[in-house]
Design a protein around this motif. Structure first.
Motif, PDB file in Angstrom:
ATOM      1  N   LEU A 193      -9.972  -0.280   3.366  1.00 49.79           N
ATOM      2  CA  LEU A 193     -10.498   0.112   4.678  1.00 49.79           C
ATOM      3  C   LEU A 193      -9.400   0.392   5.701  1.00 49.79           C
ATOM      4  O   LEU A 193      -9.628   1.134   6.661  1.00 49.79           O
ATOM      5  CB  LEU A 193     -11.426  -0.989   5.212  1.00 49.79           C
ATOM      6  CG  LEU A 193     -12.790  -1.087   4.518  1.00 49.79           C
ATOM      7  CD1 LEU A 193     -13.479  -2.389   4.885  1.00 49.79           C
ATOM      8  CD2 LEU A 193     -13.670   0.101   4.918  1.00 49.79           C
ATOM      9  N   ARG A 194      -8.239  -0.166   5.501  1.00 51.38           N
ATOM     10  CA  ARG A 194      -7.164   0.003   6.479  1.00 51.38           C
ATOM     11  C   ARG A 194      -6.225   1.141   6.097  1.00 51.38           C
ATOM     12  O   ARG A 194      -5.201   1.350   6.730  1.00 51.38           O
ATOM     13  CB  ARG A 194      -6.397  -1.307   6.622  1.00 51.38           C
ATOM     14  CG  ARG A 194      -7.280  -2.442   7.147  1.00 51.38           C
ATOM     15  CD  ARG A 194      -6.580  -3.778   7.162  1.00 51.38           C
ATOM     16  NE  ARG A 194      -5.616  -3.877   8.256  1.00 51.38           N
ATOM     17  CZ  ARG A 194      -4.885  -4.959   8.505  1.00 51.38           C
ATOM     18  NH1 ARG A 194      -5.014  -6.018   7.734  1.00 51.38           N
ATOM     19  NH2 ARG A 194      -4.031  -4.972   9.509  1.00 51.38           N
ATOM     20  N   SER A 195      -6.599   1.864   5.040  1.00 54.56           N
ATOM     21  CA  SER A 195      -5.770   2.992   4.612  1.00 54.56           C
ATOM     22  C   SER A 195      -6.566   4.288   4.746  1.00 54.56           C
ATOM     23  O   SER A 195      -7.740   4.354   4.388  1.00 54.56           O
ATOM     24  CB  SER A 195      -5.341   2.799   3.151  1.00 54.56           C
ATOM     25  OG  SER A 195      -4.696   3.960   2.673  1.00 54.56           O
ATOM     26  N   ALA A 196      -5.911   5.296   5.277  1.00 54.40           N
ATOM     27  CA  ALA A 196      -6.577   6.591   5.437  1.00 54.40           C
ATOM     28  C   ALA A 196      -6.436   7.453   4.180  1.00 54.40           C
ATOM     29  O   ALA A 196      -7.039   8.524   4.085  1.00 54.40           O
ATOM     30  CB  ALA A 196      -5.994   7.332   6.639  1.00 54.40           C
ATOM     31  N   ALA A 197      -5.661   6.968   3.230  1.00 55.80           N
ATOM     32  CA  ALA A 197      -5.422   7.749   2.010  1.00 55.80           C
ATOM     33  C   ALA A 197      -6.633   7.672   1.080  1.00 55.80           C
ATOM     34  O   ALA A 197      -7.553   6.888   1.268  1.00 55.80           O
ATOM     35  CB  ALA A 197      -4.176   7.217   1.302  1.00 55.80           C
ATOM     36  N   GLU A 198      -6.611   8.504   0.058  1.00 53.64           N
ATOM     37  CA  GLU A 198      -7.653   8.499  -0.965  1.00 53.64           C
ATOM     38  C   GLU A 198      -7.684   7.126  -1.633  1.00 53.64           C
ATOM     39  O   GLU A 198      -6.653   6.597  -2.041  1.00 53.64           O
ATOM     40  CB  GLU A 198      -7.328   9.570  -2.017  1.00 53.64           C
ATOM     41  CG  GLU A 198      -8.308   9.646  -3.178  1.00 53.64           C
ATOM     42  CD  GLU A 198      -9.587  10.390  -2.817  1.00 53.64           C
ATOM     43  OE1 GLU A 198     -10.492  10.428  -3.661  1.00 53.64           O
ATOM     44  OE2 GLU A 198      -9.668  10.927  -1.690  1.00 53.64           O
ATOM     45  N   PRO A 199      -8.871   6.513  -1.765  1.00 51.82           N
ATOM     46  CA  PRO A 199      -8.954   5.178  -2.367  1.00 51.82           C
ATOM     47  C   PRO A 199      -8.412   5.183  -3.790  1.00 51.82           C
ATOM     48  O   PRO A 199      -8.879   5.963  -4.630  1.00 51.82           O
ATOM     49  CB  PRO A 199     -10.455   4.868  -2.346  1.00 51.82           C
ATOM     50  CG  PRO A 199     -11.032   5.771  -1.319  1.00 51.82           C
ATOM     51  CD  PRO A 199     -10.195   7.018  -1.330  1.00 51.82           C
ATOM     52  N   PRO A 200      -7.444   4.354  -4.102  1.00 51.40           N
ATOM     53  CA  PRO A 200      -6.913   4.308  -5.469  1.00 51.40           C
ATOM     54  C   PRO A 200      -7.998   3.873  -6.463  1.00 51.40           C
ATOM     55  O   PRO A 200      -8.729   2.909  -6.214  1.00 51.40           O
ATOM     56  CB  PRO A 200      -5.797   3.255  -5.381  1.00 51.40           C
ATOM     57  CG  PRO A 200      -5.457   3.159  -3.926  1.00 51.40           C
ATOM     58  CD  PRO A 200      -6.723   3.441  -3.189  1.00 51.40           C
ATOM     59  N   ALA A 201      -8.078   4.571  -7.584  1.00 56.92           N
ATOM     60  CA  ALA A 201      -9.092   4.255  -8.598  1.00 56.92           C
ATOM     61  C   ALA A 201      -8.922   2.826  -9.119  1.00 56.92           C
ATOM     62  O   ALA A 201      -9.912   2.155  -9.433  1.00 56.92           O
ATOM     63  CB  ALA A 201      -8.991   5.257  -9.747  1.00 56.92           C
ATOM     64  N   ALA A 202      -7.677   2.362  -9.176  1.00 53.48           N
ATOM     65  CA  ALA A 202      -7.425   1.013  -9.690  1.00 53.48           C
ATOM     66  C   ALA A 202      -8.074  -0.049  -8.808  1.00 53.48           C
ATOM     67  O   ALA A 202      -8.639  -1.030  -9.304  1.00 53.48           O
ATOM     68  CB  ALA A 202      -5.916   0.768  -9.787  1.00 53.48           C
TER      69      ALA A 202
ATOM     70  N   VAL B 149     -19.298   5.217  -0.215  1.00 53.60           N
ATOM     71  CA  VAL B 149     -19.492   4.369   0.973  1.00 53.60           C
ATOM     72  C   VAL B 149     -18.202   4.283   1.775  1.00 53.60           C
ATOM     73  O   VAL B 149     -18.217   4.375   3.016  1.00 53.60           O
ATOM     74  CB  VAL B 149     -19.972   2.966   0.553  1.00 53.60           C
ATOM     75  CG1 VAL B 149     -19.955   2.005   1.750  1.00 53.60           C
ATOM     76  CG2 VAL B 149     -21.363   3.029  -0.048  1.00 53.60           C
ATOM     77  N   LEU B 150     -17.079   4.109   1.092  1.00 51.17           N
ATOM     78  CA  LEU B 150     -15.794   4.055   1.791  1.00 51.17           C
ATOM     79  C   LEU B 150     -15.525   5.337   2.564  1.00 51.17           C
ATOM     80  O   LEU B 150     -15.031   5.311   3.698  1.00 51.17           O
ATOM     81  CB  LEU B 150     -14.661   3.820   0.779  1.00 51.17           C
ATOM     82  CG  LEU B 150     -14.424   2.377   0.330  1.00 51.17           C
ATOM     83  CD1 LEU B 150     -13.438   2.347  -0.832  1.00 51.17           C
ATOM     84  CD2 LEU B 150     -13.883   1.555   1.496  1.00 51.17           C
TER      85      LEU B 150
ATOM     86  N   HIS C 227     -17.760   7.371   3.865  1.00 56.59           N
ATOM     87  CA  HIS C 227     -18.601   7.350   5.065  1.00 56.59           C
ATOM     88  C   HIS C 227     -18.014   6.424   6.131  1.00 56.59           C
ATOM     89  O   HIS C 227     -17.975   6.761   7.329  1.00 56.59           O
ATOM     90  CB  HIS C 227     -20.018   6.894   4.712  1.00 56.59           C
ATOM     91  CG  HIS C 227     -20.801   7.899   3.915  1.00 56.59           C
ATOM     92  ND1 HIS C 227     -20.947   9.212   4.304  1.00 56.59           N
ATOM     93  CD2 HIS C 227     -21.489   7.767   2.745  1.00 56.59           C
ATOM     94  CE1 HIS C 227     -21.689   9.856   3.398  1.00 56.59           C
ATOM     95  NE2 HIS C 227     -22.025   8.993   2.445  1.00 56.59           N
ATOM     96  N   LEU C 228     -17.562   5.250   5.698  1.00 57.30           N
ATOM     97  CA  LEU C 228     -17.041   4.278   6.662  1.00 57.30           C
ATOM     98  C   LEU C 228     -15.759   4.782   7.324  1.00 57.30           C
ATOM     99  O   LEU C 228     -15.577   4.635   8.544  1.00 57.30           O
ATOM    100  CB  LEU C 228     -16.782   2.938   5.968  1.00 57.30           C
ATOM    101  CG  LEU C 228     -18.009   2.185   5.438  1.00 57.30           C
ATOM    102  CD1 LEU C 228     -17.586   0.901   4.747  1.00 57.30           C
ATOM    103  CD2 LEU C 228     -18.980   1.881   6.571  1.00 57.30           C
ATOM    104  N   LEU C 229     -14.885   5.383   6.534  1.00 60.06           N
ATOM    105  CA  LEU C 229     -13.637   5.896   7.099  1.00 60.06           C
ATOM    106  C   LEU C 229     -13.902   7.050   8.062  1.00 60.06           C
ATOM    107  O   LEU C 229     -13.235   7.192   9.093  1.00 60.06           O
ATOM    108  CB  LEU C 229     -12.685   6.337   5.979  1.00 60.06           C
ATOM    109  CG  LEU C 229     -12.136   5.193   5.103  1.00 60.06           C
ATOM    110  CD1 LEU C 229     -11.350   5.743   3.922  1.00 60.06           C
ATOM    111  CD2 LEU C 229     -11.229   4.282   5.937  1.00 60.06           C
ATOM    112  N   ALA C 230     -14.907   7.867   7.727  1.00 64.78           N
ATOM    113  CA  ALA C 230     -15.270   8.963   8.628  1.00 64.78           C
ATOM    114  C   ALA C 230     -15.849   8.418   9.933  1.00 64.78           C
ATOM    115  O   ALA C 230     -15.529   8.903  11.027  1.00 64.78           O
ATOM    116  CB  ALA C 230     -16.286   9.888   7.944  1.00 64.78           C
TER     117      ALA C 230
END
Length: 542
Positions: free
Chosen positions: A396-405, A433-434, A436-439
């Motif tokens: 949630l604190r990163s604007a980057a693409e969520p790592p698959a790991a 969901v992530l 949507h939340l980041l947006a």
């Protein structure tokens, strides 16, 4: 009950008169009369003990003002001491008179008198002659037995172990007496293999009970010996801890931590055999409760206390890591053993990815020698849940693409029984969901209802499903960390907490989050204040 009391009082007067007669004359007739009444007198002593053990010393003397005279007359009668179990029961009765913390000179004088009578009993006649033989072998005269043995026997007991079984039986009623701790410790740490060298089960049980009730204090080495030599005592110590946890306030990790540290179990668990038994009991509790969050949180707190004890005892592992976690990958266990606060913050994401990779290989590829399957790897992982709880914050604190790991790690933590395909679907759902939340975090205006809709929490999906719990925790992390989340936090919690079960879940999440923030020193003033306010408000509602 009242009739029993009357009967005991009548019996008391009868036997007081009998003892006085026996005490004043030593003719053949009085000796014969004594022998005829020995069985009845022993039965009276048993009833007397059952009554005395329910009272404190002051109450005993209010009810039986001459009890000390009755017991003294019995203790100086050789026929009574020699009969069956009368000697042992007399010791029990005398122990009831002792004031554990004397408040005045009268109580101190009484304690000294009782110790003197005990010295006489133990050195006088018998416990199948074991005490006399043992003390003579150590070089003590009978009159020196009580003070001499308690001060010095532990220095020489290792060379005289042939009578340990009988001595341990003698010690059972004496365990909580003043100055007996060294003798108890000496018996626990002394090992023998012959039948007469094996301590009696009732000795182990009595010592364990006294430890659990804080009536005696023994060195940790003696406690470890007790729990290694008598498995039922270790199991009872764990059950005693469970009872304390169940009766305490739910979802309060600080209190749980105090109970756990006070139990001495984390310190004893530094020995792998004890750790394995404790861990197995936690596993059973987890299975019985279908993975209850409270049990998971307790396992995590216990593991943290255990690791602190292990570090305090020895900076380097005395036993191989494999002995503590025999069914899991050593490389995975080694990574998880790292305390997050010992890892630079800039490397947290990298460490989480590495944990995910090792877990995924152990669960799906079986290339790291994990023999227990997915649930065994998950059971290891939840011991170190601090890492899992950091995943959502990192995402949630990163604007980057969520790592698959990290997505996989979250899905596995919340639903370890899922197969590969089902877990892949969960990661897709969480990723959406992530997004949507980041947006929404970039939006100038936030509403609790929009947030709930974006997360899919307003659908007919079973709220108890692991994936729904995961998403709820993402939402809660979002309102705690997002810049605008604080303004709608209460509304979000109100919408989510629509059942008592979910309310307790949210309380547990907030308490665990604050506990972890405090340990890692990562709490922001605003987030911490909000979390504490929400926690306090929710606790008043349940």
């Amino acid at each position: 009950m009242a009739q029993d009391s009357v009967d005991l009082s009548c019996d008391y007067q009868f036997w007081m008169q009998k003892l006085s007669v026996w005490d004043q004359a030593s003719t053949l007739e009085t000796q014969q009369d004594t022998c005829v009444h020995l069985a009845r007198f022993q039965e009276f002593l048993r009833k007397m003990y059952e009554a005395l053990k329910e009272m404190d010393s002051n109450t005993i003397f209010e009810r039986f003002p001459t009890i000390d005279q009755l017991l003294a007359k019995a203790c100086w009668n050789p026929f009574i001491l020699a009969y069956d179990e009368s000697q042992k029961i007399l010791i029990w009765c005398l122990c009831c008179l002792i004031n554990k913390e004397p408040q005045n000179s009268r109580q101190s004088k009484l304690n000294s008198w009782v110790q003197g009578v005990l010295s006489h009993i133990l050195s006088a006649l018998r416990f199948d002659k074991e005490v006399a033989l043992f003390t003579q072998g150590l070089g003590y005269a009978p009159i020196d037995y009580y003070p001499g043995l308690l001060k010095n026997v532990m220095k020489r007991v290792n060379g005289n172990i042939s009578r340990l079984a009988s001595l341990s039986r003698v010690c059972v009623p004496l365990i909580t007496l003043p100055d007996v701790d060294p003798l108890v410790e000496a018996l626990l740490v002394c090992h023998g293999h012959e039948p007469q060298e094996i301590l009696q089960p009732e000795f182990f049980e009595a010592v364990n009970e006294a430890i659990l009730l804080k009536k005696i204090s023994l060195p940790m080495s003696a406690v470890v010996c007790l729990w290694l030599r008598h498995l039922p005592s270790l199991e009872k110590a764990m059950l005693h801890l469970f009872e304390k946890l169940i009766s305490s306030e739910r979802n309060c990790l600080r209190r749980i931590e105090c109970f756990i540290k006070d139990s001495s179990l984390p310190q004893a668990a530094c020995h792998p055999a004890i750790f394995r038994v404790i861990d197995e009991m936690f596993r059973c509790a987890l299975l019985e409760t279908d993975g209850a969050p409270e049990i998971i949180a307790t396992i995590q707190v216990f593991t943290q206390c255990f690791l602190e004890a292990l570090e305090k005892e020895n900076k380097q592992l005395q036993f191989a890591l494999k002995t503590y976690f025999p069914y899991t990958s050593p490389s995975l266990a080694m990574v998880l053993l790292q305390d997050p606060q010992d890892v630079p913050r800039g490397r947290w994401l990298q460490t989480l990815k590495h944990i995910s990779e090792l877990l995924r290989e152990a669960v799906e590829d079986q290339t790291h020698g994990s023999r227990g399957g997915p649930l065994e790897s998950w059971f290891l992982f939840i011991h170190f849940g601090g890492w899992a709880e950091m995943v959502a914050e990192q995402l949630l604190r990163s604007a980057a693409e969520p790592p698959a790991a990290l997505l996989w790690l979250l899905a596995f933590y919340y639903s370890p029984r899922d197969g590969r395909q089902q877990r892949a679907q969960t990661t897709v759902q969480v990723k959406a969901v992530l997004g949507h939340l980041l947006a929404m975090s970039r939006s100038s205006s936030l509403s609790a209802r929009d947030l709930q809709t974006a997360a899919g929490q307003d659908t007919e999906t079973d709220p108890r499903a692991p994936a729904q719990q995961l998403i709820r925790h993402l939402l809660l992390n979002f309102v705690l960390w997002a810049p605008g989340g604080h303004t709608i936090a209460r509304d979000v919690v109100t919408l989510l907490a629509h059942t008592a079960e979910i309310t307790h879940e949210i309380i547990g999440f907030l308490d665990q989050t604050l506990y972890r923030w405090d340990r890692l020193g990562i709490e922001s003033p605003r987030s911490g204040k909000l979390a504490r306010e929400l926690l306090k408000e929710l606790r008043t509602q349940v």
